[in-house]
Motif scaffolding. Structure first.
Motif, PDB file in Angstrom:
ATOM      1  N   PRO A 108       0.798  -1.245  -0.022  1.00  0.00           N
ATOM      2  CA  PRO A 108       0.181   0.033   0.022  1.00  0.00           C
ATOM      3  C   PRO A 108       0.971   1.223   0.109  1.00  0.00           C
ATOM      4  O   PRO A 108       0.271   2.330  -0.529  1.00  0.00           O
ATOM      5  CB  PRO A 108      -0.842  -0.025   1.296  1.00  0.00           C
ATOM      6  N   CYS A 146      -9.304  -0.660  -2.161  1.00  0.00           N
ATOM      7  CA  CYS A 146      -8.349  -0.710  -0.793  1.00  0.00           C
ATOM      8  C   CYS A 146      -9.299  -1.500   0.192  1.00  0.00           C
ATOM      9  O   CYS A 146     -10.417  -1.729   0.043  1.00  0.00           O
ATOM     10  CB  CYS A 146      -8.323   1.012  -0.240  1.00  0.00           C
ATOM     11  N   GLN A 192      -7.399   3.781   4.317  1.00  0.00           N
ATOM     12  CA  GLN A 192      -6.343   3.450   3.554  1.00  0.00           C
ATOM     13  C   GLN A 192      -6.529   4.066   2.053  1.00  0.00           C
ATOM     14  O   GLN A 192      -5.674   4.251   1.335  1.00  0.00           O
ATOM     15  CB  GLN A 192      -6.262   1.603   3.149  1.00  0.00           C
TER      16      GLN A 192
END
Ligand SMILES: NC(=O)c1ccc[n+]([C@@H]2O[C@H](COP(=O)([O-])OP(=O)(O)OC[C@H]3O[C@@H](n4cnc5c(N)ncnc54)[C@H](O)[C@@H]3O)[C@@H](O)[C@H]2O)c1
Ligand SMILES: N[C@H](C(=O)O)[C@H](O)COP(=O)(O)O
Length: 323
Positions: free
Chosen positions: A237, A254, A259
């Motif tokens: 990520p 995500c 996030q």
């Protein structure tokens, strides 16, 4: 004709509504405000109307308003749950106008989740309520779309601990299939590219830092790839949102709310738009909330609401052309 809901009357919705009308009264897209007239008449000519068709006739000269009543006078910055019924009623009536073909899409002004929850409202916010109103409960998917990035969280308005337990292949399938269809139909992308974030640091480092990638995400991606979706990952990520990475995909899937929303609002807060996918109607909203801390000071930026109005009009056109 778009219909713009009232939102929380103590928030910045009334202010950005008036600023949005001043910016679009001649150029469009035209909209009708569905809410208490007193919220938007302090500095502008308004016209009470009964239908979106009547709103279209006056939009260039006055902000059209389909009126609702407040239980108590709104005090900017000081929300009052007594006014929650008007907040909810505005959303329900707006959906009804689109379902009856009188309006083309719903754009929602921000609501306070905390305030509406106090009245027993059974949803964490607009998104799942809209799905229920449209007869597609559980089919809603939340996208945040900006000039630099589009993100879709697989899990949304739940505590992070719960989000991790919610992460299952079925949820990834529903989300990815809905996103793929929406990018083709509503965003006019013939071959949408979906990049998927890992859950864990370094996307689990091949199982060293978590096994959700191996156990849940990778098997789900293999199934979706076999269906023909252009979906890749899971990516670490921390490098999924660099300019170079963003050039390689059309949307980032995500694993949890922030996030995706942290990079989106970091990059595109001013013009980010919240789009609800999976509905039979088009719905957008600004990417921000009620901003109670600045309500009533005339400092709120209308840019995200303007982006939401313009994107709603574009999505309506794209969906019409796709039929
Ligand atoms: N779509 C929605 O209805 C929506 C979205 C997010 C948050 N909310 C709700 O809004 C309430 C407040 O949430 P929050 O404080 O986390 O987020 P927020 O977006 O309301 O505010 C965050 C910060 O950004 C600023 N800000 C927000 N919009 C702005 C604008 N247009 N112009 C200038 N500054 C702006 C605010 O002043 C604040 O400092 C909560 O009840 C939350 O549930 C609703
Ligand atoms: N998660 C969005 C955000 O943080 O901007 C927003 O809260 C969505 O809420 P609705 O479901 O009420 O659109």
């Amino acid at each position: 004709m778009l219909v713009l809901t009232q939102g929380d009357p103590a928030g910045i919705g009334p202010e950005i509504t008036q600023k949005a009308w001043l910016a679009t009264r001649h150029s469009g897209p035209a909209f009708v405000f569905l809410g208490a007239p007193e919220l938007v008449q302090n500095a502008l000519p308004i016209q009470i109307v009964q239908t979106p068709a009547q709103a279209a006739e006056v939009f260039a000269h006055a902000l059209p308003v389909i009126p609702l009543n407040l239980a108590t006078p709104a005090i900017p910055g000081t929300p009052d749950s007594h006014n929650a019924p008007s907040v909810i009623e505005s959303i329900a009536q707006a959906v009804g106008l689109v379902q009856s073909g009188q309006a083309s899409a719903v754009v929602t002004n921000p609501i306070s989740k905390e305030v509406v929850q106090k009245t027993g409202f059974a949803h964490p916010g607009h998104t799942s309520y809209l799905a229920e109103l449209c007869g597609v409960p559980g089919q809603d998917v939340m996208m945040l779309a900006g000039p630099s990035l589009r993100v879709v969280p697989v899990t949304v308005h739940v505590a992070l601990r719960k989000a991790i337990t919610q992460l299952k292949p079925a949820l990834i399938y529903k989300t990815a299939r809905t996103v793929h269809r929406a990018l083709q139909r509503d965003f006019a992308l013939a071959a949408p590219r979906i990049a998927v974030a890992g859950l864990n640091p370094h996307a689990g480092e091949n199982g060293l830092m978590g096994t959700e990638e191996h156990d849940i995400i990778i098997p789900a991606l293999k199934t979706l790839q076999a269906e023909g979706l252009h979906i890749t990952g899971p990516y670490p990520p921390d490098t999924l949102f660099t300019p170079q990475a963003r050039a390689r995909y059309d949307v980032a899937l995500c694993m949890y709310h922030d996030q995706g929303l942290i990079p989106l609002k970091t990059l595109d807060m001013a013009e980010g738009v919240n789009v609800t996918l999976g509905l039979p109607i088009i719905r957008t909203s600004p990417d921000h909330g009620t901003a109670f801390d600045i309500a009533g000071r005339n400092v709120a930026e209308p840019t995200s609401l303007l982006a939401a109005l313009r994107l709603a009009a574009t999505l309506v056109e794209n969906r019409k052309n796709a039929q």
